[in-house]
Design a protein around this motif. Structure first.
Motif, short mmCIF file in Angstrom:
data_model
loop_
_atom_site.label_atom_id
_atom_site.label_comp_id
_atom_site.label_asym_id
_atom_site.label_seq_id
_atom_site.Cartn_x
_atom_site.Cartn_y
_atom_site.Cartn_z
N ILE A 1 0.84 -1.21 0.00
CA ILE A 1 0.00 0.00 0.00
C ILE A 1 0.87 1.25 0.00
CG2 ILE A 1 -1.56 1.37 1.44
CD1 ILE A 1 -2.96 -1.23 2.21
N ASN A 2 1.91 1.27 0.82
CA ASN A 2 2.81 2.42 0.85
C ASN A 2 3.48 2.64 -0.50
OD1 ASN A 2 2.28 2.93 3.56
ND2 ASN A 2 3.95 1.61 4.29
N ALA A 3 3.89 1.55 -1.13
CA ALA A 3 4.52 1.66 -2.45
C ALA A 3 3.52 2.16 -3.49
CB ALA A 3 5.09 0.30 -2.85
N ALA A 4 2.28 1.67 -3.40
CA ALA A 4 1.25 2.11 -4.34
C ALA A 4 0.96 3.61 -4.19
CB ALA A 4 -0.03 1.30 -4.13
N GLU A 5 0.94 4.09 -2.98
CA GLU A 5 0.72 5.52 -2.75
C GLU A 5 1.84 6.35 -3.37
OE1 GLU A 5 0.28 6.00 1.43
OE2 GLU A 5 -1.78 5.25 1.47
N GLU A 6 3.06 5.88 -3.23
CA GLU A 6 4.19 6.60 -3.83
C GLU A 6 4.07 6.62 -5.36
OE1 GLU A 6 7.85 4.96 -2.48
OE2 GLU A 6 7.49 5.46 -0.37
N ARG A 7 3.66 5.49 -5.95
CA ARG A 7 3.52 5.45 -7.41
C ARG A 7 2.41 6.39 -7.88
NH1 ARG A 7 3.94 -0.13 -6.34
NH2 ARG A 7 1.71 -0.44 -6.75
N ILE A 8 1.32 6.43 -7.12
CA ILE A 8 0.21 7.32 -7.50
C ILE A 8 0.65 8.78 -7.48
CG2 ILE A 8 -2.04 8.22 -6.78
CD1 ILE A 8 -2.70 5.42 -5.74
N ARG A 9 1.34 9.18 -6.41
CA ARG A 9 1.77 10.57 -6.29
C ARG A 9 2.81 10.92 -7.35
NH1 ARG A 9 1.15 9.35 -0.51
NH2 ARG A 9 -0.70 10.50 0.20
N ALA A 10 3.59 9.95 -7.76
CA ALA A 10 4.56 10.20 -8.83
C ALA A 10 3.85 10.38 -10.17
CB ALA A 10 5.57 9.06 -8.91
N ALA A 11 2.80 9.59 -10.39
CA ALA A 11 2.07 9.66 -11.66
C ALA A 11 1.14 10.87 -11.71
CB ALA A 11 1.27 8.37 -11.87
N VAL A 12 0.45 11.16 -10.59
CA VAL A 12 -0.50 12.28 -10.53
C VAL A 12 -0.18 13.06 -9.26
CG1 VAL A 12 -2.94 12.94 -10.49
CG2 VAL A 12 -2.24 10.87 -11.69
N PRO A 13 0.69 14.07 -9.35
CA PRO A 13 1.16 14.78 -8.16
C PRO A 13 0.05 15.44 -7.33
CG PRO A 13 2.57 15.26 -10.04
CD PRO A 13 1.40 14.50 -10.56
N ILE A 14 -1.08 15.79 -7.94
CA ILE A 14 -2.13 16.45 -7.16
C ILE A 14 -2.93 15.45 -6.31
CG2 ILE A 14 -2.37 18.30 -8.85
CD1 ILE A 14 -5.03 17.02 -9.70
N ALA A 15 -2.65 14.14 -6.47
CA ALA A 15 -3.32 13.13 -5.63
C ALA A 15 -2.64 13.13 -4.27
CB ALA A 15 -3.24 11.76 -6.30
N ARG A 16 -3.11 14.00 -3.39
CA ARG A 16 -2.43 14.21 -2.10
C ARG A 16 -3.07 13.44 -0.96
NH1 ARG A 16 -1.83 20.79 -2.73
NH2 ARG A 16 -0.65 20.76 -4.69
N VAL A 17 -4.36 13.12 -1.09
CA VAL A 17 -5.05 12.37 -0.04
C VAL A 17 -5.46 11.03 -0.63
CG1 VAL A 17 -6.97 12.35 1.58
CG2 VAL A 17 -5.92 14.53 0.93
N ILE A 18 -4.87 9.94 -0.10
CA ILE A 18 -5.08 8.60 -0.68
C ILE A 18 -5.49 7.63 0.42
CG2 ILE A 18 -4.04 6.72 -1.99
CD1 ILE A 18 -1.99 8.74 -3.07
N TYR A 19 -6.58 6.93 0.18
CA TYR A 19 -7.04 5.88 1.10
C TYR A 19 -7.18 4.59 0.30
CZ TYR A 19 -8.21 9.76 4.21
OH TYR A 19 -8.16 10.87 4.99
N LEU A 20 -6.42 3.56 0.69
CA LEU A 20 -6.45 2.28 -0.01
C LEU A 20 -6.90 1.18 0.95
CD1 LEU A 20 -3.12 2.51 -2.05
CD2 LEU A 20 -5.42 3.19 -2.75
N GLU A 21 -7.86 0.40 0.49
CA GLU A 21 -8.38 -0.72 1.28
C GLU A 21 -8.04 -2.03 0.59
OE1 GLU A 21 -12.63 -2.64 2.78
OE2 GLU A 21 -12.59 -0.70 1.76
N PRO A 22 -7.24 -2.88 1.22
CA PRO A 22 -6.91 -4.17 0.59
C PRO A 22 -8.05 -5.16 0.75
CG PRO A 22 -5.84 -3.99 2.72
CD PRO A 22 -6.53 -2.67 2.49
#
Length: 321
Positions: free
Chosen positions: A277-298
């Protein structure tokens, strides 16, 4: 959009409208033209609108608080909506009132060179402001048409300034036409008709602005391209094997909330899932920098559950206006 680009367009429009408002009012005093009075109020309203946009941009920069944990980004939408209200009431309704009054009681235009000279000056000044707004918009518009840009823009400032400047230029042409025909025919009714047309134009633009900013206030998803980039960034093919369903929401023009249920391997440990999840959040912010608030549910992927959780009516990615 870049905040600097929007601010530059707003400041250019504010400077032009203040100078034009003073010139138009002086022309009204000397000529008695109702078109000039309506146009001076129009320019004054536009100046106030630019002030509102600047104030909204300043307030939106405040830090999040416990009472407002997602920050104040939507302040920009609120002030843009106020602009549409000011344009409708102060600009459009006043011009319609003044136009009807002039049609009922027409009088000749005095010192014709004042309104004509000021209108020509105003057209030149407004053209420079409009040119600045077009230049700043072109830097972020890409391949979108102007209509698509106004409908899809998440930052309200440039679309507002574009529509205001466009309306101002059309209004100036209408005022010049009304004054010109009134001078040529000696019938002041034409000045009133020009004023009435200006009012209808301003109300039409105000309605468009209100509809667009209302949609932003209600909350819009990310654009289709950004949604696809986020989905691609989420899946690593190892721990995160797919996106079960996802929602996005603009908290402001330059801040995006992402909430997603992601599929993970059934035999992964809690540590492996947390790291994924932490790695996915980093990839999202790298791809779309304005994605600042992220909630992921496995979750473990289940076709029936995924189908029930993905409501087609609220599938993210499409623009709502």
């Amino acid at each position: 959009m870049s905040a600097s680009g929007g601010t530059k367009a707003i400041v250019a429009a504010l400077a032009a409208n203040l100078a034009i408002a003073v010139a138009k009012f002086v022309a009204f005093v000397f000529s008695g033209s109702s078109s000039m009075l309506a146009e001076s109020v129009h320019s004054l309203a536009d100046s106030g609108n630019q002030g509102l946009l600047l104030l909204g941009g300043k307030k939106a920069q405040r830090e999040a608080t416990p009472q407002h944990p997602f920050g104040y980004g939507r302040e920009r939408y609120i002030y843009a909506f106020l602009v549409s209200i000011v344009l409708f009431t102060v600009g459009g309704m006043f011009a319609i009132y003044e136009g009807i009054a002039k049609i009922k009681e027409p009088h000749a235009i005095e010192h014709w060179y004042w309104p004509v000279g000021v209108l020509v000056f105003a057209i030149v000044a407004e053209s420079f402001s409009f040119r600045t707004a077009i230049k700043e918009s072109n830097e972020i518009r890409g391949s979108l048409s102007w209509g698509q840009f106004i409908k899809r823009a998440k930052a309200p400032e440039l679309p507002v300034v574009l529509l205001e400047d466009f309306g101002a230029l059309i209004g100036l042409v209408l005022a010049l036409g009304g004054v010109g025909i009134a001078l040529a025919t000696g019938d002041g009714v034409w000045d009133g008709i020009g004023t009435l047309c200006i009012g209808v134009l301003l109300i039409a633009i105000a309605i468009i602005l209100a509809a667009e900013t209302k949609s932003l206030l209600l909350g819009e998803a990310a654009g289709v391209e950004q949604v696809e980039q986020i989905k691609a960034a989420l899946v690593d093919g190892d721990t995160v094997t797919g996106v079960i369903h996802m929602r996005t929401l603009h908290l402001g023009p330059e801040e995006l909330l992402v909430a997603a249920k992601i599929a993970v391997q059934h035999d992964d440990t809690a540590t492996e899932v947390a790291n994924a999840i932490n790695a996915a959040e980093e990839r999202i912010r790298a791809a779309v920098p304005i994605a600042r608030v992220i909630y992921l549910e496995p979750d473990i992927y289940n076709a029936a559950a995924a189908a029930s959780g993905a409501n087609p009516a609220t599938t993210p990615g499409g623009d709502t206006h």
